[in-house]
Motif scaffolding. Structure first.
Motif, PDB file in Angstrom:
ATOM      1  N   SER A 160       0.849  -1.194   0.000  1.00  0.00           N
ATOM      2  CA  SER A 160       0.000   0.000   0.000  1.00  0.00           C
ATOM      3  C   SER A 160       0.885   1.244   0.000  1.00  0.00           C
ATOM      4  O   SER A 160       2.038   1.194   0.449  1.00  0.00           O
ATOM      5  N   PHE A 161       0.344   2.323  -0.504  1.00  0.00           N
ATOM      6  CA  PHE A 161       1.132   3.557  -0.552  1.00  0.00           C
ATOM      7  C   PHE A 161       1.457   4.069   0.841  1.00  0.00           C
ATOM      8  O   PHE A 161       2.478   4.729   1.039  1.00  0.00           O
ATOM      9  N   GLU A 162       0.612   3.730   1.835  1.00  0.00           N
ATOM     10  CA  GLU A 162       0.887   4.190   3.207  1.00  0.00           C
ATOM     11  C   GLU A 162       2.172   3.609   3.765  1.00  0.00           C
ATOM     12  O   GLU A 162       2.746   4.172   4.700  1.00  0.00           O
ATOM     13  N   GLU A 163       2.647   2.506   3.206  1.00  0.00           N
ATOM     14  CA  GLU A 163       3.896   1.889   3.663  1.00  0.00           C
ATOM     15  C   GLU A 163       5.128   2.627   3.149  1.00  0.00           C
ATOM     16  O   GLU A 163       6.221   2.452   3.691  1.00  0.00           O
ATOM     17  N   MET A 164       4.958   3.424   2.125  1.00  0.00           N
ATOM     18  CA  MET A 164       6.105   4.103   1.501  1.00  0.00           C
ATOM     19  C   MET A 164       6.608   5.244   2.381  1.00  0.00           C
ATOM     20  O   MET A 164       5.840   6.127   2.774  1.00  0.00           O
ATOM     21  N   GLU A 165       7.890   5.220   2.673  1.00  0.00           N
ATOM     22  CA  GLU A 165       8.483   6.275   3.503  1.00  0.00           C
ATOM     23  C   GLU A 165       8.285   7.651   2.872  1.00  0.00           C
ATOM     24  O   GLU A 165       7.971   8.626   3.562  1.00  0.00           O
ATOM     25  N   VAL A 166       8.436   7.739   1.561  1.00  0.00           N
ATOM     26  CA  VAL A 166       8.294   9.024   0.881  1.00  0.00           C
ATOM     27  C   VAL A 166       6.860   9.540   0.995  1.00  0.00           C
ATOM     28  O   VAL A 166       6.641  10.744   1.151  1.00  0.00           O
ATOM     29  N   TYR A 167       5.890   8.657   0.953  1.00  0.00           N
ATOM     30  CA  TYR A 167       4.496   9.071   1.142  1.00  0.00           C
ATOM     31  C   TYR A 167       4.311   9.620   2.557  1.00  0.00           C
ATOM     32  O   TYR A 167       3.689  10.675   2.751  1.00  0.00           O
ATOM     33  N   GLN A 168       4.824   8.907   3.556  1.00  0.00           N
ATOM     34  CA  GLN A 168       4.682   9.341   4.946  1.00  0.00           C
ATOM     35  C   GLN A 168       5.320  10.715   5.159  1.00  0.00           C
ATOM     36  O   GLN A 168       4.737  11.583   5.814  1.00  0.00           O
ATOM     37  N   LYS A 169       6.512  10.913   4.576  1.00  0.00           N
ATOM     38  CA  LYS A 169       7.186  12.218   4.706  1.00  0.00           C
ATOM     39  C   LYS A 169       6.394  13.304   3.989  1.00  0.00           C
ATOM     40  O   LYS A 169       6.282  14.423   4.486  1.00  0.00           O
ATOM     41  N   ALA A 170       5.867  12.981   2.805  1.00  0.00           N
ATOM     42  CA  ALA A 170       5.088  13.961   2.043  1.00  0.00           C
ATOM     43  C   ALA A 170       3.809  14.336   2.789  1.00  0.00           C
ATOM     44  O   ALA A 170       3.414  15.508   2.810  1.00  0.00           O
ATOM     45  N   LEU A 171       3.167  13.357   3.395  1.00  0.00           N
ATOM     46  CA  LEU A 171       1.947  13.617   4.159  1.00  0.00           C
ATOM     47  C   LEU A 171       2.254  14.527   5.354  1.00  0.00           C
ATOM     48  O   LEU A 171       1.530  15.506   5.605  1.00  0.00           O
ATOM     49  N   GLN A 172       3.325  14.225   6.079  1.00  0.00           N
ATOM     50  CA  GLN A 172       3.721  15.062   7.214  1.00  0.00           C
ATOM     51  C   GLN A 172       4.088  16.472   6.767  1.00  0.00           C
ATOM     52  O   GLN A 172       3.772  17.455   7.448  1.00  0.00           O
ATOM     53  N   PHE A 173       4.753  16.563   5.610  1.00  0.00           N
ATOM     54  CA  PHE A 173       5.106  17.878   5.065  1.00  0.00           C
ATOM     55  C   PHE A 173       3.829  18.666   4.764  1.00  0.00           C
ATOM     56  O   PHE A 173       3.741  19.854   5.081  1.00  0.00           O
ATOM     57  N   GLY A 174       2.839  18.009   4.178  1.00  0.00           N
ATOM     58  CA  GLY A 174       1.576  18.672   3.881  1.00  0.00           C
ATOM     59  C   GLY A 174       0.901  19.207   5.137  1.00  0.00           C
ATOM     60  O   GLY A 174       0.413  20.343   5.162  1.00  0.00           O
ATOM     61  N   VAL A 175       0.905  18.402   6.187  1.00  0.00           N
ATOM     62  CA  VAL A 175       0.319  18.830   7.463  1.00  0.00           C
ATOM     63  C   VAL A 175       1.092  20.033   8.017  1.00  0.00           C
ATOM     64  O   VAL A 175       0.495  21.026   8.470  1.00  0.00           O
ATOM     65  N   LYS A 176       2.396  19.959   7.940  1.00  0.00           N
ATOM     66  CA  LYS A 176       3.256  21.038   8.437  1.00  0.00           C
ATOM     67  C   LYS A 176       2.991  22.350   7.682  1.00  0.00           C
ATOM     68  O   LYS A 176       2.898  23.426   8.283  1.00  0.00           O
ATOM     69  N   VAL A 177       2.837  22.234   6.362  1.00  0.00           N
ATOM     70  CA  VAL A 177       2.560  23.415   5.545  1.00  0.00           C
ATOM     71  C   VAL A 177       1.180  23.984   5.875  1.00  0.00           C
ATOM     72  O   VAL A 177       1.022  25.198   6.022  1.00  0.00           O
ATOM     73  N   TYR A 178       0.189  23.111   6.001  1.00  0.00           N
ATOM     74  CA  TYR A 178      -1.156  23.587   6.364  1.00  0.00           C
ATOM     75  C   TYR A 178      -1.112  24.344   7.683  1.00  0.00           C
ATOM     76  O   TYR A 178      -1.721  25.406   7.817  1.00  0.00           O
ATOM     77  N   LYS A 179      -0.431  23.795   8.671  1.00  0.00           N
ATOM     78  CA  LYS A 179      -0.345  24.464   9.975  1.00  0.00           C
ATOM     79  C   LYS A 179       0.332  25.827   9.842  1.00  0.00           C
ATOM     80  O   LYS A 179      -0.102  26.797  10.466  1.00  0.00           O
TER      81      LYS A 179
END
Length: 135
Positions: free
Chosen positions: A6-25
């Motif tokens: 699954s894409f959720e297992e990909m480290e790059v996806y996890q980092k990108a998701l966290q980056f998105g949250v960080k940018v939104y904040k």
């Protein structure tokens, strides 16, 4: 796909998701960015697009499509990087915030590039295997 189920297992996806949250904040708490609606919207969309494209490409279930969407993600990472350069020049963010976000997005972009290379190598191996099976 390839080495992930699954894409959720990909480290790059996890980092990108966290980056998105960080940018939104950042866009919600930084007064200058929050008031600049066009800039805020574009930055939020670009940041979220990185993880969205990873997910969409993965769900297409082919190496070729995943590679294509990883390129879109890489492009969105470049867009974010440019926007942080712009925010810095406008003095909407301080140096610490600039380098913090910039370093994150550079790391994501590098990981995307490495995964794209990996997938292209797999595609080449598949072509060689298919050719050998025909011979």
């Amino acid at each position: 796909m390839a080495k992930y189920s699954s894409f959720e297992e990909m480290e790059v996806y996890q980092k990108a998701l966290q980056f998105g949250v960080k940018v939104y904040k950042l866009t919600l708490t930084n007064e200058k960015i929050a008031k600049d609606y066009g800039l805020k919207d574009q930055l939020q969309r670009a940041a979220l697009s990185i993880s969205n494209n990873i997910a969409e490409g993965f769900e297409r279930e082919t190496k070729k499509e995943l590679t294509r969407f990883l390129y879109f993600s890489k492009g969105s990472a470049g867009e974010c990087r440019n926007m942080f350069n712009f925010l810095r020049l406008l003095e909407y963010i301080n140096e610490e915030n600039f380098y913090n976000h910039r370093n994150d997005v550079i790391e994501i972009s590098k990981q995307l590039g490495n995964y794209i290379k990996y997938l292209k190598t797999l595609e080449q191996q598949d072509k060689i295997n298919q050719k050998n099976q025909k011979d």
